[in-house]
Design an enzyme around this catalytic site. Structure first.
Site, PDB file in Angstrom:
ATOM      1  N   SER A   1       0.804  -1.237   0.000  1.00 14.01           N
ATOM      2  CA  SER A   1       0.000   0.000   0.000  1.00 14.01           C
ATOM      3  C   SER A   1       0.828   1.275   0.000  1.00 14.01           C
ATOM      4  O   SER A   1       0.314   2.348  -0.318  1.00 14.01           O
ATOM      5  CB  SER A   1      -0.925   0.022   1.213  1.00 14.01           C
ATOM      6  OG  SER A   1      -1.911  -0.971   1.094  1.00 14.01           O
TER       7      SER A   1
ATOM      8  N   LYS B   1       0.751   3.265  -3.110  1.00 18.80           N
ATOM      9  CA  LYS B   1      -0.445   4.053  -3.452  1.00 18.80           C
ATOM     10  C   LYS B   1      -0.179   5.561  -3.401  1.00 18.80           C
ATOM     11  O   LYS B   1      -0.830   6.334  -4.114  1.00 18.80           O
ATOM     12  CB  LYS B   1      -1.590   3.717  -2.489  1.00 18.80           C
ATOM     13  CG  LYS B   1      -2.084   2.277  -2.575  1.00 18.80           C
ATOM     14  CD  LYS B   1      -3.062   1.972  -1.435  1.00 18.80           C
ATOM     15  CE  LYS B   1      -3.528   0.528  -1.492  1.00 18.80           C
ATOM     16  NZ  LYS B   1      -4.365   0.175  -0.308  1.00 18.80           N
TER      17      LYS B   1
ATOM     18  N   TYR C   1      -2.445  -2.573 -10.649  1.00 20.87           N
ATOM     19  CA  TYR C   1      -2.505  -2.414  -9.190  1.00 20.87           C
ATOM     20  C   TYR C   1      -1.616  -3.438  -8.479  1.00 20.87           C
ATOM     21  O   TYR C   1      -0.796  -3.100  -7.623  1.00 20.87           O
ATOM     22  CB  TYR C   1      -3.957  -2.524  -8.736  1.00 20.87           C
ATOM     23  CG  TYR C   1      -4.161  -2.481  -7.250  1.00 20.87           C
ATOM     24  CD1 TYR C   1      -4.053  -1.284  -6.543  1.00 20.87           C
ATOM     25  CD2 TYR C   1      -4.467  -3.637  -6.531  1.00 20.87           C
ATOM     26  CE1 TYR C   1      -4.246  -1.227  -5.170  1.00 20.87           C
ATOM     27  CE2 TYR C   1      -4.664  -3.586  -5.156  1.00 20.87           C
ATOM     28  CZ  TYR C   1      -4.551  -2.394  -4.482  1.00 20.87           C
ATOM     29  OH  TYR C   1      -4.740  -2.352  -3.124  1.00 20.87           O
TER      30      TYR C   1
ATOM     31  N   TYR D   1      -4.295   3.125   7.439  1.00 21.88           N
ATOM     32  CA  TYR D   1      -5.574   2.409   7.446  1.00 21.88           C
ATOM     33  C   TYR D   1      -6.509   3.052   8.470  1.00 21.88           C
ATOM     34  O   TYR D   1      -6.458   4.268   8.666  1.00 21.88           O
ATOM     35  CB  TYR D   1      -5.352   0.906   7.734  1.00 21.88           C
ATOM     36  CG  TYR D   1      -4.399   0.255   6.752  1.00 21.88           C
ATOM     37  CD1 TYR D   1      -4.665   0.233   5.386  1.00 21.88           C
ATOM     38  CD2 TYR D   1      -3.215  -0.330   7.194  1.00 21.88           C
ATOM     39  CE1 TYR D   1      -3.790  -0.372   4.487  1.00 21.88           C
ATOM     40  CE2 TYR D   1      -2.337  -0.940   6.311  1.00 21.88           C
ATOM     41  CZ  TYR D   1      -2.626  -0.960   4.956  1.00 21.88           C
ATOM     42  OH  TYR D   1      -1.763  -1.548   4.089  1.00 21.88           O
TER      43      TYR D   1
ATOM     44  N   VAL E   1       1.187  -3.771   3.932  1.00 14.73           N
ATOM     45  CA  VAL E   1       0.935  -5.043   4.595  1.00 14.73           C
ATOM     46  C   VAL E   1       2.192  -5.915   4.702  1.00 14.73           C
ATOM     47  O   VAL E   1       2.211  -6.920   5.401  1.00 14.73           O
ATOM     48  CB  VAL E   1      -0.224  -5.781   3.872  1.00 14.73           C
ATOM     49  CG1 VAL E   1       0.271  -6.423   2.596  1.00 14.73           C
ATOM     50  CG2 VAL E   1      -0.885  -6.786   4.775  1.00 14.73           C
TER      51      VAL E   1
END
Lengths: 314, 314, 314, 314
Positions: free
Chosen positions: A68, A71, A198, A250, A268
């Site tokens: 992540s 991103k 992705y 998160y 993660v």
């Protein structure tokens, strides 16, 4: 700055060891075999400053996939490619309080577009916005952009992680088809193409040093302080940092903002990228994750350092 | 019974015309071109009784795809193939109050299995339980089973509808991948295979007369009263009728149960299959749908008839 | 009927003992002291037939408060007082799949009225519809109505339970104020007045025999078969039974409908009222509750009997 | 700083007029008569700097009730009274993405405590933490604290607003009883007492000048720069500002953070308090509200100024 880095070099080993005990409070991600192999008790940190001065401690030699964390930079590349309006037409600006892979608000809140670009649904939408005629072209552009930000590191994809994710990420696939149904992914876009992009950028391999270099560019508003080159428009860095503060960790982002108060993004794999504006870029790796998906020891380490060194931007 | 059918034959034309005005309250489904072609002001009904006596009125010559009506019979076939335990291991027994394609309870309620076999998520799970080595084999078994229940009608698939659904049903695909993630669809099951089976049985073409014959078998506890052959174990018919009462009319099932009180199942093509236990099987077609996906005029017609003829099983 | 009651008398003791073991699967409600005193291993049943013939077994001498069972009869009284339109203006007709005290759909689904009269929110709305100038008058009317249905039993309120509920039922109070905000409870209605009526009718004391008499009136469409007096219009009994089938057993109603198939309503005291249309009224008491609030042994007993005696109305 | 204030004095009138057109995009809150009286087309701003220099424009003479703006300072007082642990035991640190009066997460997310202190549920919980033997004592302490922060302004309660809110705020009452049920409000706490405190501090009257003085103390980390007195521990100011960034503008907080990037808190009366750290305290009033409850013109004005003057803290 030199005084600060000296202090960091001295204290980092102690802080790392004090935080390492918190690896016991979490578990290594196990949904794909590659991630499960990571050492649960590892913790490492790498800090890079304005003039290239560095400090590090712990297991900072570990390589891990960005997950992540990537991103943040695909958001920036999408902003460069499409402008603010182009991006925010497809993805919102609000934190959610929900799990990163939640579909609740897609169903419950009109018009069913992802609340922000850092939850999975939003990041998938962002991936669709990266310019390029085909997934390989998009992926190649992403990789080159990441390499540029990292000061020329020769980043590569972890194909094993990519293939595992691609084969097992049913929830992400579910999210992507929901976005397709909500017309966030347009008619001309093939869901599997977007997912390929992705999964690929999530599978870019990095280490704490390289991550600290990428963070450094954000810390200096888009300009690499070591080369003086402007790599990202300052406004887009501002947007990225704002999202990192609000939803980078998160649904524990608020807690991290209260306790540490610096822009950060976790993955993660146990990585965390943190930004001390005007001062440092930081890369952390600690594969043991808490219930909300953040590195337990990494979070503790950053909160300790921010409190000690008064880093909060608030 | 003869008296009743005489009465029905006399009154049906009036009731149909009185209900037809309610076609104005709805719209023909438009998400695929094939469905959008259906005539908005059409309404037809066909009733078959124990000895094969029939009554009909309105536009009962229309052919339409079964859509969600097919879910009743794939549930029954899945029960025949797997027994109650095998089916209810994968799908629950509770109405939801949510939209037919909702994902809320999959995310919110442990263990994330569909609440019942008549919502889309549940019907997809049921499709995966139909025995057969491959989708074509499963589909062939379903078609033959449906033909048998309908008294030997030569049912066929509407390939155009199937292909349109398959190409555009992103929400169902999203649901299916969510089920995969929740392990309701096991590791050995390919999502696209299940969807192929699901879209195919939804695309079986039928008319009101054939539908009334299928309903007749349910009205007589699984035995075709015209041939005396037991086609479905009585217990499975009981299960099917219970679900029809509780969740056969999407999230307007409660209202229909209160107003009409007979087991029924609607489809997005505007068809409704209704069962008057021990008396009649009924097929209705009225393509104009209300906000919850049921034929507006069809619902009005069945509620009128049930009230007039005291059909409620309650 | 005589043969049936003979069979019941013979078999009931065995069935009760076979079901009693399931008291171990649950717990007695403990949120107020009065309920917590009930014996966990108790199970009793009382059955009354058309001519007053009875069968009973187990601990059917226990007295308990009606709790949610009372909702069936306040619904009926509200229908008598206001007609169908008056009631369904304030409360819907759909099962929810949610917990009995859930507020989700009040917030999420326009226009924010309770989905049905048997969840707490709906029953509170129904309580507000009982005619009477003041809570004492409303309560007195309810008590007299219940006594009439029960064949003249001298029912009374358990004041201790009433006071405990009134003092601790914060969630119900929260629901009631939500309804006030949604204008389901009108401007002229004081929330505490409605709650007083609601808590009072939940605190009416009864035993299995009296409950079976009340159920008997429902089994015979509103007429007390022992006196021949019509106590409830048949249509309202039909409505009540339909809700009992769809949502009488909280969010395990679907499972009970599939397994037992008879109208029933449970309460948190462990009571269950069940109706075998045209045959019997049944009262069950078994204070040990499963996770969804129904008597574990009571449910098992009724499911066993319905399967053995083929009682399902489906 | 003098240069800056000169610039502000010059440009403010233009910016105010340019933003005033956005009053047309919203509506004055109408749920109580007192609020409905506010002039829809009004817009005023008052800015106070470190040395007491000021700039203002528009309708900054308007008096209005603080409403949700007060939540920032009751949070701070609760932190002073109870410490961080004492407060965060009862209220979380996460933004929600939901409406300010939503109950969804109270029901859906264990352990059912409010996600943050700025949504209504959280602010009610915070009100219960203010020390004092009784509501009047608590209220008096709050008022004195607010007066102290505002540099000695003689603030007062608007009793008419208080009484109206108290009489009509059914949703807040519903929230409070839900909190009671979840044990966020302990056994010893009377819901009506907490609500009295909550409604009272929401009904404190203020004007843009006074509000700018309160904001100024936050801008200077808790010390009033005009007196040099430390009024709030710096850590608690940091916490307050973090929540203002993340959830100060209801569920449009993310958008405001992206566009303006300064800590701010809005109220349903149309007031906004904004903080430019180390520089200015700002009070804005613009009663016309957008769909998410923020002053449409006020938001536009602050976003314009922040962009022009590069105020974002990110």
């Amino acid at each position: 700055m030199t005084a600060m880095i000296e202090q960091l070099r001295k204290k980092l080993p102690y802080w790392v060891e004090a935080s390492r005990v918190h690896t016991c409070d979490g578990q290594v991600a196990s949904y794909i075999p590659e991630l499960a192999k990571a050492p649960r008790d590892a913790l490492g940190i790498f800090i890079t400053g304005q003039s290239g001065e560095t400090a590090s401690a712990g297991d900072c030699g570990l390589t891990f996939t960005m997950q992540s964390i990537s991103k943040v930079f695909t958001l920036i590349l999408a902003l460069i490619d499409n402008g603010e309006d182009g991006v925010f037409d497809k993805v919102g600006m609000e934190p959610t309080g929900d799990d990163f892979n939640s579909m609740l608000k897609l169903e419950l809140v009109e018009p069913g577009k992802p609340f922000n670009p850092l939850i999975n649904a939003g990041a998938i939408a962002v991936s669709s916005l990266i310019h390029g005629d085909s997934p390989p072209v998009q992926i190649e552009r992403i990789l080159r952009f990441f390499q540029e930000i990292s000061g020329g590191a020769s980043l590569r994809f972890n194909d094993s992680v990519f293939r595992s994710e691609s084969a097992t990420a049913h929830r992400n696939r579910s999210l992507a088809y929901f976005l397709k149904d909500n017309e966030v992914l347009g008619e001309e876009i093939a869901v599997e193409d977007v997912l390929q992009v992705y999964f690929k950028h999530c599978a870019i391999e990095i280490n704490a040093e390289q991550l600290s270099r990428m963070a450094l560019v954000l810390a200096f508003d888009g300009t690499d302080p070591l080369t003086g080159r402007e790599l990202i428009p300052r406004r887009y860095v501002q947007i990225a940092k704002t999202f990192m503060v609000m939803c980078g960790m998160y649904n524990a982002s608020g807690e991290f903002a209260i306790r540490a108060g610096i822009p950060a993004k976790s993955g993660v794999s146990g990585g965390i990228m943190a930004v001390v504006p005007g001062q440092f870029g930081i890369g952390v790796i600690g594969p043991s994750l808490g219930s909300k998906g953040n590195s337990t020891a990494g979070v503790h380490l950053l909160e300790t350092m921010s409190a000690e060194l008064d880093w909060s931007i608030m």
